[in-house]
Design a protein around this motif. Structure first.
Motif, PDB file in Angstrom:
ATOM      1  N   ASP A   1     -33.654  21.757 -12.955  1.00 16.84           N
ATOM      2  CA  ASP A   1     -33.447  20.777 -14.021  1.00 16.84           C
ATOM      3  C   ASP A   1     -31.980  20.712 -14.436  1.00 16.84           C
ATOM      4  N   LEU A   2     -31.274  21.838 -14.389  1.00 14.55           N
ATOM      5  CA  LEU A   2     -29.843  21.832 -14.694  1.00 14.55           C
ATOM      6  C   LEU A   2     -29.063  21.044 -13.648  1.00 14.55           C
ATOM      7  N   LEU A   3     -29.498  21.106 -12.397  1.00 14.58           N
ATOM      8  CA  LEU A   3     -28.809  20.400 -11.319  1.00 14.58           C
ATOM      9  C   LEU A   3     -29.107  18.904 -11.310  1.00 14.58           C
ATOM     10  N   ALA A   4     -30.269  18.537 -11.821  1.00 12.68           N
ATOM     11  CA  ALA A   4     -30.747  17.162 -11.695  1.00 12.68           C
ATOM     12  C   ALA A   4     -29.743  16.096 -12.142  1.00 12.68           C
ATOM     13  N   PRO A   5     -29.031  16.264 -13.278  1.00 16.54           N
ATOM     14  CA  PRO A   5     -28.108  15.199 -13.716  1.00 16.54           C
ATOM     15  C   PRO A   5     -26.684  15.360 -13.202  1.00 16.54           C
ATOM     16  N   LEU A   6     -26.461  16.241 -12.241  1.00 16.81           N
ATOM     17  CA  LEU A   6     -25.115  16.505 -11.742  1.00 16.81           C
ATOM     18  C   LEU A   6     -24.891  15.853 -10.385  1.00 16.81           C
ATOM     19  N   THR A   7     -23.647  15.506 -10.122  1.00 16.04           N
ATOM     20  CA  THR A   7     -23.277  14.980  -8.812  1.00 16.04           C
ATOM     21  C   THR A   7     -21.926  15.554  -8.405  1.00 16.04           C
ATOM     22  N   GLY A   8     -21.767  15.767  -7.107  1.00 17.72           N
ATOM     23  CA  GLY A   8     -20.494  16.237  -6.585  1.00 17.72           C
ATOM     24  C   GLY A   8     -19.560  15.100  -6.225  1.00 17.72           C
ATOM     25  N   THR A   9     -19.974  13.878  -6.493  1.00 20.54           N
ATOM     26  CA  THR A   9     -19.160  12.704  -6.178  1.00 20.54           C
ATOM     27  C   THR A   9     -18.290  12.323  -7.366  1.00 20.54           C
ATOM     28  N   ASP A  10     -16.995  12.172  -7.141  1.00 23.05           N
ATOM     29  CA  ASP A  10     -16.039  11.801  -8.185  1.00 23.05           C
ATOM     30  C   ASP A  10     -15.156  10.667  -7.669  1.00 23.05           C
ATOM     31  N   PRO A  11     -15.175   9.507  -8.338  1.00 19.23           N
ATOM     32  CA  PRO A  11     -15.880   9.213  -9.589  1.00 19.23           C
ATOM     33  C   PRO A  11     -17.385   9.060  -9.370  1.00 19.23           C
ATOM     34  N   VAL A  12     -18.127   9.205 -10.452  1.00 17.58           N
ATOM     35  CA  VAL A  12     -19.577   9.083 -10.394  1.00 17.58           C
ATOM     36  C   VAL A  12     -19.946   7.640 -10.090  1.00 17.58           C
ATOM     37  N   PRO A  13     -20.808   7.393  -9.089  1.00 11.68           N
ATOM     38  CA  PRO A  13     -21.227   6.017  -8.790  1.00 11.68           C
ATOM     39  C   PRO A  13     -21.793   5.333 -10.027  1.00 11.68           C
ATOM     40  N   GLU A  14     -21.544   4.057 -10.150  1.00  6.71           N
ATOM     41  CA  GLU A  14     -21.906   3.310 -11.356  1.00  6.71           C
ATOM     42  C   GLU A  14     -23.389   3.440 -11.707  1.00  6.71           C
ATOM     43  N   ARG A  15     -24.252   3.318 -10.695  1.00  7.72           N
ATOM     44  CA  ARG A  15     -25.696   3.385 -10.973  1.00  7.72           C
ATOM     45  C   ARG A  15     -26.101   4.759 -11.471  1.00  7.72           C
ATOM     46  N   LYS A  16     -25.455   5.816 -10.940  1.00  3.30           N
ATOM     47  CA  LYS A  16     -25.762   7.163 -11.415  1.00  3.30           C
ATOM     48  C   LYS A  16     -25.202   7.389 -12.809  1.00  3.30           C
ATOM     49  N   ALA A  17     -24.004   6.877 -13.058  1.00  4.21           N
ATOM     50  CA  ALA A  17     -23.406   7.036 -14.386  1.00  4.21           C
ATOM     51  C   ALA A  17     -24.283   6.391 -15.448  1.00  4.21           C
ATOM     52  N   ALA A  18     -24.888   5.255 -15.113  1.00  2.00           N
ATOM     53  CA  ALA A  18     -25.756   4.558 -16.064  1.00  2.00           C
ATOM     54  C   ALA A  18     -26.993   5.377 -16.401  1.00  2.00           C
ATOM     55  N   LYS A  19     -27.372   6.307 -15.506  1.00  3.32           N
ATOM     56  CA  LYS A  19     -28.544   7.153 -15.746  1.00  3.32           C
ATOM     57  C   LYS A  19     -28.158   8.511 -16.347  1.00  3.32           C
ATOM     58  N   GLY A  20     -26.874   8.667 -16.680  1.00  4.50           N
ATOM     59  CA  GLY A  20     -26.439   9.890 -17.343  1.00  4.50           C
ATOM     60  C   GLY A  20     -25.915  10.981 -16.441  1.00  4.50           C
ATOM     61  N   TYR A  21     -25.727  10.696 -15.153  1.00  5.05           N
ATOM     62  CA  TYR A  21     -25.171  11.696 -14.252  1.00  5.05           C
ATOM     63  C   TYR A  21     -23.715  11.994 -14.616  1.00  5.05           C
ATOM     64  N   ARG A  22     -23.279  13.213 -14.352  1.00  8.00           N
ATOM     65  CA  ARG A  22     -21.875  13.574 -14.561  1.00  8.00           C
ATOM     66  C   ARG A  22     -21.371  14.385 -13.371  1.00  8.00           C
ATOM     67  N   PHE A  23     -20.079  14.314 -13.145  1.00  7.94           N
ATOM     68  CA  PHE A  23     -19.473  15.033 -12.032  1.00  7.94           C
ATOM     69  C   PHE A  23     -19.379  16.512 -12.341  1.00  7.94           C
ATOM     70  N   GLU A  24     -19.688  17.332 -11.352  1.00 11.92           N
ATOM     71  CA  GLU A  24     -19.545  18.784 -11.476  1.00 11.92           C
ATOM     72  C   GLU A  24     -19.083  19.335 -10.125  1.00 11.92           C
ATOM     73  N   ALA A  25     -17.890  19.933 -10.114  1.00 10.21           N
ATOM     74  CA  ALA A  25     -17.351  20.467  -8.864  1.00 10.21           C
ATOM     75  C   ALA A  25     -18.098  21.726  -8.428  1.00 10.21           C
ATOM     76  N   ASP A  26     -18.420  22.601  -9.392  1.00 11.24           N
ATOM     77  CA  ASP A  26     -19.106  23.856  -9.078  1.00 11.24           C
ATOM     78  C   ASP A  26     -20.566  23.760  -9.522  1.00 11.24           C
ATOM     79  N   LYS A  27     -21.387  23.154  -8.685  1.00 14.05           N
ATOM     80  CA  LYS A  27     -22.794  22.969  -9.044  1.00 14.05           C
ATOM     81  C   LYS A  27     -23.576  24.274  -8.950  1.00 14.05           C
ATOM     82  N   PHE A  28     -23.184  25.172  -8.066  1.00 13.96           N
ATOM     83  CA  PHE A  28     -23.825  26.484  -8.024  1.00 13.96           C
ATOM     84  C   PHE A  28     -23.661  27.179  -9.375  1.00 13.96           C
ATOM     85  N   GLY A  29     -22.423  27.237  -9.860  1.00 14.07           N
ATOM     86  CA  GLY A  29     -22.149  27.906 -11.124  1.00 14.07           C
ATOM     87  C   GLY A  29     -22.823  27.229 -12.295  1.00 14.07           C
TER      88      GLY A  29
END
Length: 213
Positions: free
Chosen positions: A77-105
């Motif tokens: 659930d912590l990973l669900a709203p994260l993306t490794g893509t920067d900038p965040v794609p528009e459709r994902k940003a609209a759903k609340g996704y945010r960029f995270e470089a260290d998704k493991f951490g």
């Protein structure tokens, strides 16, 4: 009575998988997904084209499928709203996704070196499947269906039927994604004719046949 319905979501229930891949700079990426099915020693994986995982798999031609027990639901659930893509794609940003470089951490997970592929494993996952990409197929122009082959499997010994290379279906309780909600809880409902015909070495399962209504 059946009615006609324009169903918006068709996720009737599939296991959650954490796919780990290698970024272009050599760091690890990890992402949850539930569009996966297996046949023999291969799997088909469905990923959106805007995903960092898709980008990595097309370039590196490998990944690790880290199978997720129900006890790892918080990390997923912590990973669900994260993306490794920067900038965040528009459709994902609209759903609340945010960029995270260290998704493991960010999810409290530990990268573990693989033995065959370059992508890291998830240490906390009790079943880890190192895979190579055999083929990538366009799917409706917005997604990619990856055919991957398992080249090395790692499993916690407690999940094996003793003396065999078979997973104990009672001990393995996968996290299930059903209509975008999380479910878990293994329960054997009745004996399986198919398992009997295949002589699967299952133990601790229901022995007496139950009527099917």
């Amino acid at each position: 009575m059946h009615v006609n319905a324009d169903l918006k979501v068709l996720y009737f229930g599939t296991p959650v998988v954490l796919i780990s891949s290698r970024n272009a700079d050599g760091t690890g990426n990890v992402a949850p997904m539930s569009s996966a099915w297996w046949l023999g020693q291969s799997a088909m994986l469905g990923m959106g084209n805007r995903s960092k995982t898709t980008e990595n798999m097309l370039r590196e031609r490998e990944c690790v499928l880290n199978m997720v027990p129900s006890t790892m639901v918080d990390a997923v659930d912590l990973l669900a709203p994260l993306t490794g893509t920067d900038p965040v794609p528009e459709r994902k940003a609209a759903k609340g996704y945010r960029f995270e470089a260290d998704k493991f951490g960010a999810a409290g997970l530990t990268p573990q070196a693989s033995e065959v592929v370059g992508a890291p494993r998830v240490l906390e996952s009790p079943i880890q499947l190192e895979c190579v990409v055999e083929q990538a197929h366009d799917f409706s122009g917005t997604s990619t269906a990856f055919e991957v082959r398992v080249v090395r499997a790692h499993i916690e010994e407690r999940l094996l039927v003793p003396g065999t290379d078979y997973v104990d279906p009672v001990g393995w309780d996968p996290l299930i994604m059903k209509f975008c909600e999380f479910f878990g809880g293994a329960e054997n409902l009745r004996p399986s004719t198919l398992a009997s015909a295949w002589r699967m070495p299952h133990q601790g399962l229901v022995k007496a046949a139950a009527p099917i209504s």
